[in-house]
Design an enzyme around this catalytic site. Structure first.
Site, PDB file in Angstrom:
ATOM      1  CD  GLU A  34      -2.534   1.728   0.171  1.00 26.78           C
ATOM      2  OE1 GLU A  34      -3.869   0.622   0.110  1.00 26.78           O
ATOM      3  OE2 GLU A  34      -2.241   3.017   0.283  1.00 26.78           O
ATOM      4  CB  ALA A  59       3.727  -2.581  -5.869  1.00 29.75           C
ATOM      5  CG  HIS A  66     -47.302  -1.828  10.361  1.00 28.50           C
ATOM      6  ND1 HIS A  66     -47.960  -1.047   9.271  1.00 28.50           N
ATOM      7  CD2 HIS A  66     -47.985  -1.274  11.419  1.00 28.50           C
ATOM      8  CE1 HIS A  66     -48.050   0.062   9.611  1.00 28.50           C
ATOM      9  NE2 HIS A  66     -48.648  -0.072  10.738  1.00 28.50           N
ATOM     10  N   GLY A 121      -7.461   0.929   3.828  1.00 28.63           N
ATOM     11  CA  GLY A 121      -8.358   1.131   3.570  1.00 28.63           C
ATOM     12  C   GLY A 121      -8.809   2.093   2.756  1.00 28.63           C
ATOM     13  N   GLY A 122      -7.909   2.777   2.018  1.00 30.49           N
ATOM     14  CA  GLY A 122      -7.933   2.939   0.932  1.00 30.49           C
ATOM     15  C   GLY A 122      -8.855   4.212  -0.011  1.00 30.49           C
ATOM     16  N   GLY A 154     -22.479  13.996 -10.983  1.00 32.47           N
ATOM     17  CA  GLY A 154     -22.888  11.772 -10.940  1.00 32.47           C
ATOM     18  C   GLY A 154     -23.035  12.066  -8.765  1.00 32.47           C
TER      19      GLY A 154
END
Lengths: 463, 401
Positions: A36, A116, A442, A41-42, A183
């Site tokens: 990473e 990487a 309900h 967690g990106g 968007g």
């Protein structure tokens, strides 16, 4: 070059796709490493879903307070403290990121902090802060994710022109914001900042906002946003962002007409770009198109031992799609052939009101040649929705003869939560009869799903 | 409004049924819950009850007629119906089920037990019914081997229905015998086995001299004391059940991703009664005595003669035995009753001279053939099973424990 370490599976990227792939592979007994470059967690955890939903929670609460007088609760004055919210958000993010780190450690995944890139199809070069190292892996999963796209617009790099990442760490609430792009991200942030008290204008190039969801949901949301005081300028293309008297001037054209508007901050949300430039895909032999990585339904790239998942595919850019893609990639690596199915990936849009969709829109279903039946149950026929002060609808797109549920599209309070039931129904190939036969508690908004199914068969009770 | 008596769906895969016998005639008073007609399907007879009080106004199908599921068998005149309610029978519509007070037609068993259950999505079931695709012939590609829409559509495309094919050329001297429901079901199941199983047969010779002695000494006693007709099959069933208990792989089915060892040992015994093949199932054969097995076998034989065997009686088998000895067959290669994985064929008992040391003795010998599904069972475990079976049958007193 330092020593080369060998792994069964190397995962590039620690976002929802990457960490799930790493965990699943490690749980199955593989020797796994995860690389990473920034934070575990990106996008999702750090600058996407989670921070946005923290902001959404605050916005929702503010809206509730605004409407509380009707319920007999009078709030004299509300102070909105932006830095406090940002710090709360940072706390939530930190906890979740730690959680991911803990899970990876517990499952013996080696986490390497670095960038990487491919040396060949089995070798990655990883540049860490201190040194460079080589990693050899039988299988590699690319889960490199995406970043905010930057359109070639004059003035895009100027001061007070921000992207969604920066919007989630603002120190001060701007008075006026222009959001470029209507968007999902643009619309969500527009609703949030509008609730915070900013004056918001959305500029969208296409005729409708939130493209990709059913047209009735688009129209309902647009109407609702306008009613909340958000200016929606569709069919409007931004030409330039300029500085004028310490503010931002946004020149745009709408058809033949050229015009401009002013704001304190310009928020650019015109889409995402793949994080593939640094990967050296060509050295690995991995095919891509404009940086988006090409895969087959087994999540395999053009190189059999290299898989790719998540946003980097440009397919369905949702964390929950990445989770499933990760599962599919790992199962294929483990020798259990399986395919990714996108037909029931839910779309959850945290606007005000929320949108939750699964399956085909009415138009998509018709384009695919189905004999389509549409039933729309309005939420004003649902007790709980009425109490919550929300409006909206549940729309079911079904096939006329066999009552196959093709898509369900919900606008209104808790719409995103309802996608769970809907996804189960579509994944399991339930028919309208099955959805209608399930007893729904309900008073809950979920009753509207049952009602819509009944309505689709002409057996409605409450409308 | 008059109502209709419909052909019930006795089993999920049932598409039609044949009328066996009307127990009421036109004009008879009928009461809710009363049996009106017997039908047959899937080798079993079952009784159809009415769920209305009224009069059997008109019978629409005769014994021997094959009627699709949910099509009318008879018109029932309800209390309060006037003659003018019956102007033309074709206009009579079934009363919607939601307003009818009463219960669903009761049949002996709604679904077969155990391995007969087919995993399929509701949509796949609906499409299969529409296209006449038998779910049992599909392999599911959904989660856990579930049959999904795509499986049904693919199968339908690659297997056009029989009805669409051109009828076979008929020569003048040929005689066409329409397939009975039972025959149709038998062909379907055999085809299913052929399509799905990889059978291997191996034969062993067993010395039944001791068993025949034991059988003879028990037979008379049991007839007098227990009023039970003992057959050799009862011993075979018991011996097979105990062997299965030791070699449970032969008591299994193959799921898409796993071998499922069945929880109970239920042995089907093939019987030929009045030229019809029946395979009633002796449940939990491992836990009951030879006497109890014998009692059940003779009860089933009687029921088969009386055409009273129910679906329940013939479902849930986990292994099958077919004794072809009485037909003067030395040994056979029987067909596995898919999804079971094994079947035992028992041949004729021959009295032969055999060397025992240097002496020649008289022995009753019998070839026993084990056919097993090689996908699940390899040669060695099959041999283990045969060895245990042979030991048990050659020392048969163990079976009486």
């Amino acid at each position: 070059m330092s020593i080369t370490t060998s792994y069964d599976v190397a995962v590039i990227g620690g976002g929802p796709g990457g960490y799930v792939a790493a965990l699943r592979a490690a749980q199955s007994g593989a020797k796994v490493c995860l690389i990473e470059k920034q934070d575990l967690g990106g996008t999702c955890l750090n600058v996407g879903c989670i921070p946005t939903k923290t902001f959404y929670k605050a916005a929702h609460l503010l809206n509730e307070i605004k409407g509380s007088a009707e319920l007999g609760i009078k709030v004299e004055k509300t102070n909105f403290d932006m830095p406090r919210l940002v710090s709360y958000k940072n706390g939530v993010v930190a906890k979740l990121v730690q959680g991911v780190a803990y899970l990876l450690k517990k499952n013996n995944v080696t986490v390497i902090k670095g960038v990487a890139s491919f040396a060949d199809k089995n070798t990655l070069e990883v540049k860490t802060a201190q040194s460079a190292t080589r990693i050899n892996a039988k299988n590699i999963i690319i889960a490199a994710g995406s970043s905010n796209a930057k359109p070639p617009i004059e003035g895009i790099d100027g001061k007070n022109v921000i992207d969604s990442t920066q919007a989630l760490s603002l120190e001060k609430l701007p008075g006026e914001i222009v959001v470029i792009g209507g968007g999902v991200i643009g619309a969500e942030l527009a609703c949030i900042f509008n609730s915070f008290g900013a004056k918001v204008t959305v500029l969208e190039m296409l005729p409708a906002i939130v493209n990709g969801v059913d047209h009735e949901c688009q129209a309902y949301l647009a109407k609702s946003m306008i009613a909340q005081g958000i200016s929606l300028l569709t069919n409007s293309k931004v030409l330039a962002i300029k500085d004028k008297d310490g503010r931002k001037q946004i020149d745009y054209e709408c058809g033949e007409r050229k015009s401009n508007i002013f704001a304190d901050v310009v928020l650019v949300a015109i889409g995402r770009a793949p994080n593939s430039a640094q990967l050296g895909l060509e050295k690995g032999g991995v095919e891509s198109k404009k940086g988006w990585i090409k895969v087959n339904s087994a999540m395999q790239t053009s190189v059999p031992n290299i898989y790719a998942i998540g946003d980097a595919l440009g397919e369905q850019m949702f964390a929950h799609a990445a989770y499933e893609e990760a599962e599919v990639a790992v199962q294929n690596i483990l020798g259990n052939p399986c395919k990714m199915k996108y037909s029931s990936v839910p779309k959850a849009v945290f606007t005000n009101p929320e949108i939750g969709c699964v399956g085909l829109s009415e138009k998509e279903a018709k384009d695919k040649g189905y004999d389509v039946a549409v039933a729309t149950f309005p939420l004003h026929g649902n007790g709980r929705a009425l109490i919550d002060g929300g409006e909206g609808f549940v729309k079911i797109v079904s096939e006329r003869k066999y009552h196959e549920i093709l898509g369900i599209h919900i606008v209104g309070p808790s719409a995103t939560e309802l996608t769970g039931e809907v996804s189960l129904a579509i994944t399991s190939e339930l028919r309208l009869e099955d959805l209608a036969a399930a007893i729904h508690a309900h008073p809950t908004i979920s009753e509207a799903v049952k009602e819509a199914a009944l309505l689709a068969m002409g057996r409605q009770i409450h409308c | 409004m008059p109502t209709e008596l419909l052909m019930p769906r006795v089993q999920p895969a049932m598409q039609d049924g044949m009328i066996v016998k009307w127990l009421k005639k036109e004009g008879d008073q009928i009461k809710k819950g009363e049996v009106v007609v017997e039908i047959t399907s899937e080798k079993a007879s079952c009784e159809v009850e009415t769920f209305h009080d009224g009069i059997l106004y008109k019978i629409l199908a005769n014994p021997g007629d094959v009627i699709p599921v949910n099509n009318p068998l008879a018109i029932i005149q309800l209390a309060g119906d006037k003659p003018e309610d019956f102007p033309g029978l074709e206009t009579v519509k079934p009363v919607p089920i939601i307003v009818v007070e009463g219960k669903q037609i009761q049949v002996t068993s709604e679904t077969p037990n155990g391995n007969g259950k087919i995993k399929a999505s509701p949509l796949a079931r609906c499409l299969a019914a529409e296209h006449g695709v038998d779910l049992a012939s599909l392999i599911g590609s959904g989660p856990g081997g579930r049959i999904i829409k795509q499986d049904v559509l693919q199968y339908h495309q690659s297997h056009p229905t029989v009805a669409k094919q051109a009828p076979a050329m008929q020569q003048q001297d040929d005689k066409r015998i329409p397939l009975s429901i039972i025959r149709r079901e038998t062909t379907r199941r055999l085809q299913l086995s052929k399509d799905n199983v990889i059978p291997v047969t191996s034969v062993t010779e067993i010395n039944l001299t001791g068993l025949l002695d034991l059988y003879k000494s028990c037979k008379e006693l049991w007839r007098d004391v227990y009023k039970t007709n003992l057959t050799l099959n009862a011993f075979f069933i018991k011996a097979v059940a105990l062997s299965l208990k030791r070699h449970e792989l032969l008591n299994s089915t193959l799921d898409s991703d796993a071998i499922v060892i069945k929880g109970s040992i239920n042995i089907g015994l093939a019987m030929n009664i009045d030229d019809q093949l029946y395979v009633p199932v002796i449940r939990n054969s491992d836990t009951i005595t030879v006497l109890e097995i014998a009692q059940r076998v003779s009860l089933f034989a009687q029921k088969a003669k009386d055409k009273q065997l129910t679906l329940d009686d013939m479902s849930g088998g986990t292994f099958t035995i077919t004794n072809v000895g009485p037909f003067d067959v030395q040994f056979s290669t029987p067909v596995i009753a898919y999804p079971q994985v094994g079947i035992l064929g028992i041949g004729t008992i021959n009295v032969r001279p055999v060397y025992q040391g240097d002496d020649i003795v008289k022995q009753s010998l019998c070839y026993v053939s084990l056919t097993y599904d090689h996908r699940v069972i390899d040669g060695a475990p099959a041999a283990g099973f045969r060895k245990t079976l042979k030991e048990l049958l050659e020392k048969p007193f163990v079976l009486l424990n």
